[in-house]
Design a protein around this motif. Structure first.
Motif, mmCIF file in Angstrom:
data_model
loop_
_atom_site.group_PDB
_atom_site.id
_atom_site.type_symbol
_atom_site.label_atom_id
_atom_site.label_comp_id
_atom_site.label_asym_id
_atom_site.label_seq_id
_atom_site.Cartn_x
_atom_site.Cartn_y
_atom_site.Cartn_z
ATOM 1 N N ILE A 101 4.435 -6.926 25.725
ATOM 2 C CA ILE A 101 3.078 -7.452 25.928
ATOM 3 C C ILE A 101 3.225 -8.603 26.812
ATOM 4 C CG2 ILE A 101 1.689 -8.998 24.481
ATOM 5 C CD1 ILE A 101 2.261 -7.367 21.990
ATOM 6 N N ARG A 102 4.476 -9.530 26.828
ATOM 7 C CA ARG A 102 4.798 -10.582 27.705
ATOM 8 C C ARG A 102 4.798 -9.991 29.156
ATOM 9 N NH1 ARG A 102 8.775 -12.181 30.222
ATOM 10 N NH2 ARG A 102 10.443 -10.865 29.230
ATOM 11 N N LEU A 103 5.171 -8.867 29.346
ATOM 12 C CA LEU A 103 5.301 -8.519 30.657
ATOM 13 C C LEU A 103 4.056 -7.921 31.415
ATOM 14 C CD1 LEU A 103 8.628 -6.298 30.541
ATOM 15 C CD2 LEU A 103 8.503 -8.559 31.624
ATOM 16 N N ASN A 104 3.075 -7.416 30.260
ATOM 17 C CA ASN A 104 2.092 -6.813 30.673
ATOM 18 C C ASN A 104 0.916 -6.807 29.570
ATOM 19 O OD1 ASN A 104 -0.663 -5.487 31.538
ATOM 20 N ND2 ASN A 104 0.497 -3.937 32.631
ATOM 21 N N SER A 105 0.087 -8.175 29.555
ATOM 22 C CA SER A 105 -0.682 -8.365 28.359
ATOM 23 C C SER A 105 -1.931 -7.314 28.102
ATOM 24 C CB SER A 105 -1.074 -9.716 28.288
ATOM 25 O OG SER A 105 -2.239 -9.938 29.600
ATOM 26 N N LYS A 106 -2.011 -6.362 28.927
ATOM 27 C CA LYS A 106 -3.121 -5.506 28.930
ATOM 28 C C LYS A 106 -2.667 -4.174 28.620
ATOM 29 C CE LYS A 106 -6.572 -8.339 31.112
ATOM 30 N NZ LYS A 106 -7.540 -8.354 32.433
ATOM 31 N N TRP A 107 -1.431 -3.777 28.339
ATOM 32 C CA TRP A 107 -0.647 -2.603 28.350
ATOM 33 C C TRP A 107 -0.855 -2.205 26.597
ATOM 34 C CZ3 TRP A 107 4.680 -0.675 27.280
ATOM 35 C CH2 TRP A 107 4.848 0.878 27.493
ATOM 36 N N ALA A 108 -1.568 -1.069 26.609
ATOM 37 C CA ALA A 108 -1.622 -0.799 25.127
ATOM 38 C C ALA A 108 -0.766 -0.481 24.364
ATOM 39 C CB ALA A 108 -2.847 0.589 25.036
ATOM 40 N N LYS A 109 0.344 0.450 24.972
ATOM 41 C CA LYS A 109 1.327 0.668 24.167
ATOM 42 C C LYS A 109 2.398 -0.321 23.591
ATOM 43 C CE LYS A 109 3.249 4.563 24.573
ATOM 44 N NZ LYS A 109 3.147 5.584 23.619
ATOM 45 N N GLY A 110 2.343 -1.698 24.297
ATOM 46 C CA GLY A 110 2.809 -2.729 23.852
ATOM 47 C C GLY A 110 2.432 -3.166 22.511
ATOM 48 N N TYR A 111 1.094 -3.171 22.611
ATOM 49 C CA TYR A 111 0.490 -3.456 21.171
ATOM 50 C C TYR A 111 0.632 -2.604 20.100
ATOM 51 C CZ TYR A 111 -1.592 -7.332 24.031
ATOM 52 O OH TYR A 111 -1.951 -8.331 24.861
ATOM 53 N N TYR A 112 0.765 -1.246 20.392
ATOM 54 C CA TYR A 112 0.801 -0.357 19.764
ATOM 55 C C TYR A 112 2.204 -0.057 18.797
ATOM 56 C CZ TYR A 112 1.614 4.360 17.655
ATOM 57 O OH TYR A 112 1.577 5.495 16.696
ATOM 58 N N ARG A 113 3.024 -0.276 19.678
ATOM 59 C CA ARG A 113 4.663 -0.613 19.174
ATOM 60 C C ARG A 113 4.737 -1.781 18.296
ATOM 61 N NH1 ARG A 113 6.141 4.198 20.397
ATOM 62 N NH2 ARG A 113 6.996 4.668 22.440
ATOM 63 N N LYS A 114 4.108 -2.857 18.752
ATOM 64 C CA LYS A 114 4.347 -4.008 17.782
ATOM 65 C C LYS A 114 3.640 -3.684 16.411
ATOM 66 C CE LYS A 114 2.869 -9.059 17.559
ATOM 67 N NZ LYS A 114 2.438 -10.232 18.262
ATOM 68 N N GLY A 115 2.447 -3.151 16.656
ATOM 69 C CA GLY A 115 1.727 -2.715 15.249
ATOM 70 C C GLY A 115 2.557 -1.734 14.410
ATOM 71 N N CYS A 116 3.321 -0.824 15.109
ATOM 72 C CA CYS A 116 4.056 -0.193 14.246
ATOM 73 C C CYS A 116 5.233 -0.711 13.398
ATOM 74 C CB CYS A 116 4.719 1.168 15.069
ATOM 75 S SG CYS A 116 3.512 2.417 15.627
ATOM 76 N N VAL A 117 5.752 -1.562 14.237
ATOM 77 C CA VAL A 117 6.818 -2.491 13.481
ATOM 78 C C VAL A 117 6.305 -3.266 12.551
ATOM 79 C CG1 VAL A 117 8.699 -4.211 13.983
ATOM 80 C CG2 VAL A 117 8.260 -2.281 15.661
ATOM 81 N N LEU A 118 5.028 -3.916 12.660
ATOM 82 C CA LEU A 118 4.616 -4.930 11.557
ATOM 83 C C LEU A 118 4.254 -4.423 10.445
ATOM 84 C CD1 LEU A 118 2.504 -7.391 13.987
ATOM 85 C CD2 LEU A 118 4.843 -7.837 12.840
#
Length: 262
Positions: free
Chosen positions: A214-231
């Motif tokens: 997310i830090r590297l690309n704040s508009k990359w959907a996969k980053g938020y998806y990965r974060k959601g799965c972990v949370l």
């Protein structure tokens, strides 16, 4: 510097080198050397910068320290023509001795490096290497060029993907982490690290890599998806929903996204 992560500091140092601000890069590498005394990359990078600055006595100390570390294999992109850390240490130390006028010592170090690399040459060849040592060292960057770095990291990442598909998660993680060490700012490498750490139940590590995406690309959907799965696994449900909604907003294609949100 205390507020920045190691990845951010390395990225900053690389930018400084590109701008030929080597003195400032040396300070960053010095900070990392103090924080990570057993890590060879900051030490090797500082040594190379010092050589480029013609601060040979200081570079000599770094090169000697390199030779006390474990002799690990290194990528050809880090120091072309050298397959081990000690090989680079010998070539850096030889450069310092040569510039300080101690040519005989430099020749001995070159011979040791050649023995280590199992490339025995004649004394005449050694003399030629000493003569050309300036060009060889000066042309090597403290940090691999971006194009070369990406190529090596991508190869390792794909090898990790193959292992992951075979459910060899620990082996795939080893490949991903090698790729991460070479290029810590690669989106896909961080995404893969997050996924395999999640699979192995190492949730804090998985979250770190997801947030790096997310830090590297704040508009990359996969980053938020990965974060959601972990949370979700950490049972932080509200935060997980927020991450999944952002993934949806930025166009995530994961088939289970709506199910996870529900």
């Amino acid at each position: 510097m205390e507020k920045l992560s190691g990845q951010e500091l390395i990225q900053q140092a690389g930018q400084l080198i590109a701008e030929n601000k080597l003195d400032e890069a040396v300070k960053i590498f010095g900070f990392l050397v103090e924080k990570l005394p057993d890590a060879y990359l900051p030490l090797l990078s500082r040594c190379t910068c010092l050589i480029q600055l013609e601060r040979y006595e200081e570079a000599k100390l770094d090169a000697e320290k390199i030779l006390t570390l474990q002799n690990v294999p290194i990528s050809d992109d880090i120091a072309p023509g050298n397959s081990t850390l000690h090989s680079v240490g010998y070539i850096r130390l030889a450069k310092c001795y040569k510039e300080l006028g101690q040519v005989e010592e430099a020749e001995k170090l070159i011979k040791k490096r050649q023995e280590l690399e199992k490339k025995v040459k004649s004394n005449k060849d050694v003399k030629n290497i000493i003569t050309n040592l300036s060009d060889e060292s000066d042309n090597e960057n403290a940090i691999p060029e971006k194009s070369s770095t990406n190529k090596v990291a991508e190869k390792l990442r794909l090898q990790g993907n193959d292992l992951y598909k075979k459910q060899k998660y620990k082996e795939s993680l080893e490949k991903y982490l090698k790729a991460f060490e070479i290029n810590p700012n690669d989106l896909l490498v961080n995404s893969n690290c997050a996924q395999v750490y999640l699979k192995l139940g190492k949730l804090d590590e998985a979250l770190d890599h997801a947030e790096t995406c997310i830090r590297l690309n704040s508009k990359w959907a996969k980053g938020y998806y990965r974060k959601g799965c972990v949370l979700l696994e950490k049972k932080k449900f509200q935060d997980s929903i927020s991450a999944f909604q952002l993934a949806k907003r930025y166009g995530a294609q994961e088939s289970d996204l709506e199910k996870k949100i529900d």
